[in-house]
Design a protein around this motif. Sequence first.
Motif, PDB file in Angstrom:
ATOM      1  N   LEU A 175       0.893  -1.228  -0.038  1.00 29.00           N
ATOM      2  CA  LEU A 175       0.061   0.071  -0.095  1.00 29.00           C
ATOM      3  C   LEU A 175       0.841   1.138  -0.173  1.00 29.00           C
ATOM      4  CD1 LEU A 175      -2.708  -0.952   2.546  1.00 29.00           C
ATOM      5  CD2 LEU A 175      -3.041  -0.824   0.004  1.00 29.00           C
ATOM      6  N   VAL A 176       1.731   1.235   0.975  1.00 27.14           N
ATOM      7  CA  VAL A 176       2.592   2.556   1.011  1.00 27.14           C
ATOM      8  C   VAL A 176       3.365   2.544  -0.368  1.00 27.14           C
ATOM      9  CG1 VAL A 176       4.844   3.639   2.275  1.00 27.14           C
ATOM     10  CG2 VAL A 176       3.044   2.231   3.349  1.00 27.14           C
ATOM     11  N   GLY A 177       4.099   1.606  -0.916  1.00 23.86           N
ATOM     12  CA  GLY A 177       4.604   1.645  -1.965  1.00 23.86           C
ATOM     13  C   GLY A 177       3.789   2.117  -3.327  1.00 23.86           C
ATOM     14  N   ILE A 178       2.677   1.567  -3.390  1.00 23.75           N
ATOM     15  CA  ILE A 178       1.717   1.957  -4.552  1.00 23.75           C
ATOM     16  C   ILE A 178       1.314   3.453  -4.535  1.00 23.75           C
ATOM     17  CG2 ILE A 178      -0.808   1.740  -5.376  1.00 23.75           C
ATOM     18  CD1 ILE A 178      -0.295  -1.097  -4.856  1.00 23.75           C
ATOM     19  N   GLN A 206       9.616   0.398  -8.835  1.00 24.91           N
ATOM     20  CA  GLN A 206       9.062  -0.271  -9.884  1.00 24.91           C
ATOM     21  C   GLN A 206       7.941   0.488 -10.317  1.00 24.91           C
ATOM     22  OE1 GLN A 206       8.529  -4.403  -9.825  1.00 24.91           O
ATOM     23  NE2 GLN A 206       9.609  -4.513  -7.836  1.00 24.91           N
ATOM     24  N   ILE A 207       6.957   1.030 -10.013  1.00 22.69           N
ATOM     25  CA  ILE A 207       5.810   1.842 -10.178  1.00 22.69           C
ATOM     26  C   ILE A 207       6.376   3.229 -10.676  1.00 22.69           C
ATOM     27  CG2 ILE A 207       3.907   3.266  -9.476  1.00 22.69           C
ATOM     28  CD1 ILE A 207       3.232   0.947  -7.532  1.00 22.69           C
ATOM     29  N   LEU A 208       7.394   3.938 -10.220  1.00 24.32           N
ATOM     30  CA  LEU A 208       7.925   5.060 -10.896  1.00 24.32           C
ATOM     31  C   LEU A 208       8.502   4.658 -12.289  1.00 24.32           C
ATOM     32  CD1 LEU A 208       9.763   6.976  -7.827  1.00 24.32           C
ATOM     33  CD2 LEU A 208       7.628   7.516  -8.832  1.00 24.32           C
ATOM     34  N   SER A 209       9.095   3.710 -12.236  1.00 24.44           N
ATOM     35  CA  SER A 209       9.627   3.477 -13.832  1.00 24.44           C
ATOM     36  C   SER A 209       8.846   2.780 -14.731  1.00 24.44           C
ATOM     37  CB  SER A 209      10.622   2.055 -13.614  1.00 24.44           C
ATOM     38  OG  SER A 209      10.121   1.049 -13.072  1.00 24.44           O
ATOM     39  N   MET A 210       7.596   2.133 -14.132  1.00 24.03           N
ATOM     40  CA  MET A 210       6.656   1.753 -15.216  1.00 24.03           C
ATOM     41  C   MET A 210       5.485   2.704 -15.645  1.00 24.03           C
ATOM     42  SD  MET A 210       5.649  -1.914 -13.206  1.00 24.03           S
ATOM     43  CE  MET A 210       4.325  -2.257 -14.341  1.00 24.03           C
ATOM     44  N   ARG A 211       5.228   3.781 -14.847  1.00 25.27           N
ATOM     45  CA  ARG A 211       4.231   4.777 -15.141  1.00 25.27           C
ATOM     46  C   ARG A 211       4.556   5.667 -16.220  1.00 25.27           C
ATOM     47  NH1 ARG A 211       3.944   9.360 -10.364  1.00 25.27           N
ATOM     48  NH2 ARG A 211       5.781  10.202 -10.474  1.00 25.27           N
ATOM     49  N   VAL A 269      -4.114   8.414 -22.506  1.00 29.37           N
ATOM     50  CA  VAL A 269      -4.588   9.172 -23.672  1.00 29.37           C
ATOM     51  C   VAL A 269      -5.714   8.648 -24.149  1.00 29.37           C
ATOM     52  CG1 VAL A 269      -4.236   9.634 -26.014  1.00 29.37           C
ATOM     53  CG2 VAL A 269      -2.268   9.778 -24.738  1.00 29.37           C
ATOM     54  N   LEU A 270      -6.074   7.339 -23.697  1.00 33.08           N
ATOM     55  CA  LEU A 270      -7.527   6.799 -24.186  1.00 33.08           C
ATOM     56  C   LEU A 270      -8.614   7.113 -23.079  1.00 33.08           C
ATOM     57  CD1 LEU A 270      -6.257   3.192 -25.291  1.00 33.08           C
ATOM     58  CD2 LEU A 270      -7.345   5.203 -26.752  1.00 33.08           C
ATOM     59  N   GLY A 271      -8.017   7.935 -22.036  1.00 34.95           N
ATOM     60  CA  GLY A 271      -8.838   8.245 -21.032  1.00 34.95           C
ATOM     61  C   GLY A 271      -9.284   7.099 -19.915  1.00 34.95           C
ATOM     62  N   LEU A 272      -8.403   6.247 -19.933  1.00 37.22           N
ATOM     63  CA  LEU A 272      -8.596   5.290 -18.762  1.00 37.22           C
ATOM     64  C   LEU A 272      -8.306   5.937 -17.321  1.00 37.22           C
ATOM     65  CD1 LEU A 272      -7.054   2.032 -20.326  1.00 37.22           C
ATOM     66  CD2 LEU A 272      -9.466   2.783 -20.214  1.00 37.22           C
ATOM     67  N   LEU A 311      -3.898   1.706 -12.342  1.00 36.57           N
ATOM     68  CA  LEU A 311      -2.823   1.281 -11.276  1.00 36.57           C
ATOM     69  C   LEU A 311      -3.280  -0.275 -11.255  1.00 36.57           C
ATOM     70  CD1 LEU A 311      -1.132   1.594  -8.834  1.00 36.57           C
ATOM     71  CD2 LEU A 311      -2.922   2.413  -7.836  1.00 36.57           C
ATOM     72  N   PHE A 312      -4.618  -0.762 -10.921  1.00 40.09           N
ATOM     73  CA  PHE A 312      -4.906  -2.085 -10.612  1.00 40.09           C
ATOM     74  C   PHE A 312      -4.918  -2.873 -11.854  1.00 40.09           C
ATOM     75  CE2 PHE A 312      -6.375   0.633  -7.168  1.00 40.09           C
ATOM     76  CZ  PHE A 312      -5.694   0.031  -6.226  1.00 40.09           C
ATOM     77  N   LYS A 313      -5.136  -2.510 -13.162  1.00 38.61           N
ATOM     78  CA  LYS A 313      -4.980  -3.576 -14.193  1.00 38.61           C
ATOM     79  C   LYS A 313      -3.615  -3.498 -15.117  1.00 38.61           C
ATOM     80  CE  LYS A 313      -9.407  -4.767 -13.710  1.00 38.61           C
ATOM     81  NZ  LYS A 313      -9.590  -6.323 -13.428  1.00 38.61           N
TER      82      LYS A 313
END
Length: 233
Positions: A47-50, A113-118, A128-131, A137-139
Amino acid sequence: PRLWPPIYWFGTDNVGEPLLVDIVNGAPFVLEVSLLTALYTTVLGLLVGIVAGFSGGYVDAALSFISQVLMTIPSLLLVMIMATMIHTNNPLILSGILSITGWTGLALSVRSQILSMRELPYIEVSRVLGLSGGYILFKEITPKIMPYVWINFILNMEGAVYASVGLYFLGLLPFQNYNWGALISEALGYGAYYGGRALPILIVPVVFVTLYMVALIELAYGIDEVINPRLRK
């Protein structure tokens, strides 16, 4: 010790009770503490990392600072002090003590990992697709880091077993005559160093702790192979 019934095959403790009965009676406590500690540590760290990695800005800076400060605290010394002060056999409370600083490493790893993936192209396309941010985050992001989270969960279970058995071995928690750590401490107190009747009281708990560790390691390998497509045959 008698050879029949089979519960006497592992020998007896200092009061004549079968060691196998002590091991079986002490196993649920070890399982509860290891599972709850891993659960607390993994959920809090995830949770903290996300939140830190996906939010960024001041939230990221604050959570990262707290995690780094807690990581610098000697966890073993802190756990020993808190276990002595609270002095409880409650698995829920003891698991909280054991996981007090264990979540920090996972939190910082998940954040990085999230910082690099986002910033990856497919995440930009999703924006861009408006998701929504929750969907991304979760999908799109969280499933990619779950293999690492599961392995960390198993490693936290291993650490919790060593810590709980060690605290009972040192006598920092209320005595339980069937606890694996208490059995080891009792054996050494009766001179298991020199062999004799106290030696099985030392060997049997150590063997079962080792078997539990081996089982957790094999479980970690199995989970990694199931959720990691590169390892599937």
